[in-house]
Design a protein around this motif. Structure first.
Motif: not given
Length: 402
Positions: A355-381
């Motif tokens: 889906l493409t959300l509206r451009k004037d909204s803030e979409v904030i990803q907090l995650w549930h763990a710091a990147g130092a402990f796990k890989k996610f997103g493009f870094s996990s490919i």
């Protein structure tokens, strides 16, 4: 001590204890109440004591009198539930004031108040409340619901949202017994119910929705928003009718129908309704989305607590872990996402992939763990069990902040 051992709140009777004179010589029983009048005395004695010792033996036996004309004070709960209820509420206010006076650490105070209210509501309020609900006359029911609203109004958001037993009592426990409420007492219940839903945070509401009575919870929510008891009445009628009709269907047919509906409703909500909702004006609204938790926790809880202080005029909505949503609930969720000013996520959230959300909204990803402990997103490919790049792009394309 009481703060270290809150389970002592389950023994608030004074007669199975020995006290040092210098601890209790300035404490008095409140003479204005007859039931639960011992609670403030014992709680203050607990709070003034540096060391409390317990004996792991049965040293006290209780006898329930059988003569109806010679009942003990404790048996008034059954004989006159409203008199009991009124006294217990008065006792709660006295005891709560003592906790606030003696416990200076705000974190410790919040915890002991939660423990105290949980104990009193579950073991003292609930029996009296049920007695009035099932057998009370109109006048006592009105007084009880008004007293409940006053008690609820005195609680802050944090206290109420940690009292699951109180939330259940005010919502589905009462809705399931709604027909026992006298006609002229129903507006009083509705006023208390409206305040309860106003104070529920998204996590507490979602936890109620994962109970055995989600439709009753939704009916209560609609009743609160519309200021009308009609949704509750409609739910009870539909439940009775549904029980009758359901017996006539074969389970295989029902299961296959559910699968077909599941496919079509998701397509309709995502591909047809969502783009239309995006055309609407953006609102002062914050949406929390997660498939991990059934209640607000971790980052979500911290953000929510600060949010209600900084932006009290914003509408806060939560869509937390649910086994399945109805088509109306799905449509409402996508409408809220499409019109929100802020959307918070704490992990992958498949419902918005592609889906493409509206451009004037803030979409904030907090995650549930710091990147130092796990890989996610493009870094996990490229790692074991990783997703494809196209999948990750679909999943993360809407973020404005991470």
């Amino acid at each position: 001590t009481l703060l270290q051992n809150p389970e002592m709140l389950y023994t608030l009777g004074p007669c199975n204890k020995l006290y040092r004179r210098d601890v209790v010589q300035d404490i008095r029983f409140p003479d204005s109440i007859k039931v639960a009048e011992d609670h403030p005395f014992v709680i203050e004695a607990y709070l003034k004591s540096n060391n409390i010792y317990t004996v792991d033996e049965i040293i006290y036996n209780y006898r329930a009198r059988e003569d109806a004309g010679d009942i003990s004070l404790s048996q008034i709960v059954t004989a006159d539930p409203y008199a009991s209820f009124k006294d217990i509420v008065a006792s709660i206010k006295l005891s709560d004031d003592l906790l606030k006076r003696y416990v200076t650490n705000p974190v410790a105070l919040q915890k002991i108040r939660i423990d105290y209210y949980d104990r009193i509501i579950a073991t003292d309020i609930w029996p009296a409340y049920k007695g009035i609900l099932l057998n009370g006359n109109t006048e006592t029911q009105i007084k009880m619901f008004d007293a409940f609203r006053e008690l609820l109004d005195s609680m802050d958001f944090h206290l109420f949202n940690n009292l699951g037993v109180f939330q259940r009592l005010l919502t589905f426990e009462t809705i399931n017994r709604y027909t026992f409420i006298k006609e002229t007492a129903r507006p009083s219940y509705l006023r208390a119910l409206r305040l309860a839903y106003e104070k529920l945070d998204p996590g507490s509401l979602n936890k109620l929705l994962t109970s055995d009575f989600p439709k009753e919870i939704r009916a209560g929510e609609k009743a609160a928003k519309r200021n009308s008891v009609k949704p509750i009445y409609n739910r009870l009628v539909a439940r009775k009718l549904g029980t009758t009709i359901a017996a006539g269907f074969e389970s295989v047919i029902v299961q296959n129908w559910k699968k077909l509906v599941g496919i079509s409703r998701n397509f309709y909500a995502r591909r047809i309704a969502f783009p239309l909702y995006k055309l609407a004006k953006k609102q002062h609204k914050v949406v929390f989305l997660t498939n991990k938790h059934v209640e607000l926790s971790d980052s979500f809880k911290a953000v929510y607590d600060e949010l209600i202080l900084q932006k009290p005029d914003y509408q806060v909505v939560g869509y937390l872990k649910q086994p399945q949503r109805t088509i109306l609930e799905l449509l409402k969720m996508y409408k809220d996402i499409a019109t929100a000013e802020y959307v918070f996520l704490d992990d992958y959230y498949r419902q918005i992939y592609g889906l493409t959300l509206r451009k004037d909204s803030e979409v904030i990803q907090l995650w549930h763990a710091a990147g130092a402990f796990k890989k996610f997103g493009f870094s996990s490919i490229g790692y074991a069990d990783s997703n494809t790049e196209s999948f990750e792009r679909n999943a993360h394309q809407n973020y404005t902040k991470v």
